[in-house]
Write an enzyme that holds these catalytic residues in place. Structure first.
Site, PDB file in Angstrom:
ATOM      1  CD  GLU A 275      11.578   7.974   3.409  1.00 18.24           C
ATOM      2  OE1 GLU A 275      10.430   7.839   3.893  1.00 18.24           O
ATOM      3  OE2 GLU A 275      12.497   8.543   4.014  1.00 18.24           O
ATOM      4  N   GLY A 277       7.478   2.049  -1.091  1.00 21.23           N
ATOM      5  CA  GLY A 277       7.411   0.678  -0.611  1.00 21.23           C
ATOM      6  C   GLY A 277       6.400  -0.102  -1.425  1.00 21.23           C
ATOM      7  NE  ARG A 278       0.252   0.567   0.034  1.00 18.06           N
ATOM      8  CZ  ARG A 278      -0.301   0.126   1.176  1.00 18.06           C
ATOM      9  NH1 ARG A 278      -0.957  -1.003   1.185  1.00 18.06           N
ATOM     10  NH2 ARG A 278      -0.212   0.835   2.282  1.00 18.06           N
ATOM     11  NE  ARG A 314      -2.159  -3.799   3.358  1.00 20.28           N
ATOM     12  CZ  ARG A 314      -3.153  -3.346   2.636  1.00 20.28           C
ATOM     13  NH1 ARG A 314      -3.870  -4.166   1.909  1.00 20.28           N
ATOM     14  NH2 ARG A 314      -3.442  -2.075   2.630  1.00 20.28           N
ATOM     15  CE1 TYR A 318      -3.552  -0.828   8.942  1.00 18.79           C
ATOM     16  CE2 TYR A 318      -2.961  -2.419   7.257  1.00 18.79           C
ATOM     17  CZ  TYR A 318      -2.611  -1.647   8.339  1.00 18.79           C
ATOM     18  OH  TYR A 318      -1.327  -1.683   8.809  1.00 18.79           O
ATOM     19  CB  CYS A 343     -10.722 -19.109  17.378  1.00 19.44           C
ATOM     20  SG  CYS A 343     -10.669 -20.814  16.844  1.00 19.44           S
ATOM     21  CD  GLU A 344      -9.369 -12.062  16.370  1.00 16.35           C
ATOM     22  OE1 GLU A 344      -9.821 -10.927  16.165  1.00 16.35           O
ATOM     23  OE2 GLU A 344      -8.411 -12.298  17.121  1.00 16.35           O
TER      24      GLU A 344
HETATM   25  N1  LLP Z   1       8.410   6.335   4.411  1.00 16.30           N
HETATM   26  C1  LLP Z   1       7.887   6.384   5.647  1.00 16.30           C
HETATM   27  C2  LLP Z   1       8.444   7.324   6.626  1.00 16.30           C
HETATM   28  C3  LLP Z   1       6.804   5.555   5.971  1.00 16.30           C
HETATM   29  O1  LLP Z   1       6.275   5.621   7.185  1.00 16.30           O
HETATM   30  C4  LLP Z   1       6.283   4.653   5.009  1.00 16.30           C
HETATM   31  C5  LLP Z   1       5.170   3.769   5.330  1.00 16.30           C
HETATM   32  C6  LLP Z   1       6.886   4.633   3.735  1.00 16.30           C
HETATM   33  C7  LLP Z   1       7.941   5.488   3.473  1.00 16.30           C
HETATM   34  C8  LLP Z   1       6.427   3.713   2.652  1.00 16.30           C
HETATM   35  O2  LLP Z   1       5.134   3.996   2.242  1.00 16.30           O
HETATM   36  P1  LLP Z   1       4.507   3.283   0.945  1.00 16.30           P
HETATM   37  O3  LLP Z   1       5.268   3.781  -0.254  1.00 16.30           O
HETATM   38  O4  LLP Z   1       4.669   1.829   1.107  1.00 16.30           O
HETATM   39  O5  LLP Z   1       3.096   3.703   0.968  1.00 16.30           O
HETATM   40  N2  LLP Z   1       0.852  -1.605   7.006  1.00 16.30           N
HETATM   41  C9  LLP Z   1       0.134  -0.634   6.203  1.00 16.30           C
HETATM   42  C10 LLP Z   1       1.034   0.414   5.604  1.00 16.30           C
HETATM   43  C11 LLP Z   1       1.845   1.189   6.604  1.00 16.30           C
HETATM   44  C12 LLP Z   1       2.766   2.210   5.987  1.00 16.30           C
HETATM   45  C13 LLP Z   1       3.665   2.790   7.000  1.00 16.30           C
HETATM   46  N3  LLP Z   1       4.621   3.718   6.494  1.00 16.30           N
HETATM   47  C14 LLP Z   1      -0.664  -1.366   5.146  1.00 16.30           C
HETATM   48  O6  LLP Z   1      -0.636  -2.602   5.105  1.00 16.30           O
HETATM   49  O7  LLP Z   1      -1.382  -0.740   4.368  1.00 16.30           O
END
Ligand code: LLP
Length: 419
Positions: A275, A277-278, A314, A318, A343-344
């Site tokens: 899975e 994403g990033r 982000r 974070y 405004c913060e």
């Molecule tokens: N699978 C599950 C069950 C997840 O919860 C996530 C991310 C992924 C896959 C994908 O993870 P990746 O490969 O993208 O690391 N908003 C935060 C990141 C939150 C990630 C939540 N879950 C940020 O901007 O760093």
């Protein structure tokens, strides 16, 4: 590697100059590169060449834009979704239902029904309570939900606390110590085919060791479950691989991740689900912004840009670092506080950052904004929702309109008794 680079002193996305996008669409605007998305999808896939049976399901939460999903779907990717909204996007982008995996701790009954009706490939169940509810809903409809049980392996991913998901006190999955018992209870229910286990310990992981530890624990659990008579055919290894945000930062490459996975899982005899994403979307996008003005500071000047924490949350959420550079650098350098108009004080992208010298009206980008960028936008301070653009070679298209503040206001009502 990405396709954002300077040509004749002007930053381009692929072959398209960013100033022309700013001119046509306005700023702030997210700009994605199709070639970069495709490259990252290919690199990730090739890194897992040694894994015989697999599904790579893009984590839609990282970038749910329909055009982005279309590009990645054509690369053979499935989708990891965490809401019916995300599921509908994946389906609308042409991703086959059986390549969709549904994760998340709070799936509602309505979402379960919608996902069952759509015929999605897998539910990752996050609790015994959820499994019981899903089994009842599926059985009532005469259906069988294909499922894995998400395990909380109690491993510290070594990343930011807010994006760690695999420690015992995090809300995700069932404790590994209780996994055998919960698996047994759920596996016997009609309505579910509990065929494996899942894990995801966190995001932006800079080290493979915690992943290897978690996968090792999962492998031992698979052996134990088989020993107890269960048939295990699927294991979902989640996402989490980090990407470089800083110039020169080195993170584990997809190839190293793939080699580790192949080594740890070689005797499992299961289909593996991933899975990411990033690692796919992060460096395939930038946030293009214009300097509103430069304000004198006590120490460093404030470079006030027209992007804000509502467009890219982000840094505020974070303390995340996003590399910041001029679209047409002059060679001058400055040390500045880079801030948005909200405004913060949290609306600060960087303090005391050494960067290109910038003046009012200049264009600049925040890099590595393709993942968890536009999707986390809000309309705070009655700002609109940021636009998104996809570049393909020497052309671009607006793939998400800017939603102006006025349109958001138009959806609000003042009750008659207040008029
Ligand atoms: N699978 C599950 C069950 C997840 O919860 C996530 C991310 C992924 C896959 C994908 O993870 P990746 O490969 O993208 O690391 N908003 C935060 C990141 C939150 C990630 C939540 N879950 C940020 O901007 O760093």
């Amino acid at each position: 590697m990405d396709h954002f680079a300077y040509l004749d002193g002007v930053m381009h996305a692929e072959n398209f100059p960013l100033p022309q996008i700013a001119e046509a669409v306005g700023t702030p605007v997210y700009v994605y590169s199709r070639a970069t998305l495709e490259r990252h999808a290919r690199v990730f896939r090739e890194a897992l060449d040694a894994v015989p049976d697999k599904l790579i399901a893009f984590a839609v939460k990282s970038n749910p834009n329909l055009a982005v999903l279309k590009v990645l779907g054509r690369q053979g990717m499935g989708a990891d979704v965490v809401s019916v909204g995300e599921m509908r996007r994946a389906l609308a982008a042409g991703i086959a239902p059986d390549m969709i995996v549904f994760s998340g701790v709070g799936k509602t009954a309505a979402e379960m029904v919608a996902a069952l009706d759509a015929g999605i490939g897998q539910f990752n169940i996050e609790s015994e309570e959820e499994g019981i509810e899903l089994a009842a809903i599926a059985a009532e409809r005469g259906l069988t939900a294909q499922c894995t049980l998400r395990i909380n392996p109690d491993v510290d991913a070594g990343t930011h606390d807010k994006i760690s998901t695999g420690k015992a006190d995090n809300k995700f999955g069932v404790p590994i110590s209780e996994a055998g018992q919960i698996f047994g209870a759920l596996a016997s229910l009609p309505g579910v085919n509990l065929r494996g286990v899942a894990v995801h310990i966190g995001s932006q992981l800079a080290d493979l060791a915690p992943l290897e530890t978690a996968f090792g624990k999962l492998g031992a659990l698979v052996t134990a479950l088989r020993g107890a008579g269960h048939t295990i055919t699927h294991v979902d290894l989640g996402g989490g691989l980090g990407v470089p945000y800083r110039v020169g930062e080195v993170l584990p490459a997809p190839a190293e991740y793939g080699a580790m996975v192949a080594r740890v899982t070689k005797d499992w005899g299961v289909k593996l689900i991933f899975e990411p994403g990033r690692v796919i979307a992060g460096n395939a996008g930038v946030l293009l912004t214009r300097v509103v003005r430069v304000k004198r500071g006590i120490k460093d000047p404030f470079v006030i840009v027209d992007a804000a924490m509502n467009d890219l949350a982000r840094p505020a959420l974070y303390g995340a670092y996003h590399h910041f550079e001029a679209v047409t650098p002059t060679g001058a350098r400055m040390t500045a506080n880079i801030v948005g108009p909200i405004c913060e004080t949290g609306d600060t992208f960087a303090m005391g950052r050494e960067c290109d010298g910038l003046e009012a009206g200049a264009l600049a980008v925040f890099r590595t904004a393709g993942a968890y960028g536009a999707t986390m936008a809000s309309s705070y301070n009655s700002r609109g929702f940021v636009a998104e653009v996809l570049v393909d070679g020497d052309k671009f298209a607006v793939v998400a309109d800017r939603i102006e503040a006025g349109a958001i206001m138009d959806a609000e009502r003042v009750p008659e008794w207040l008029a």
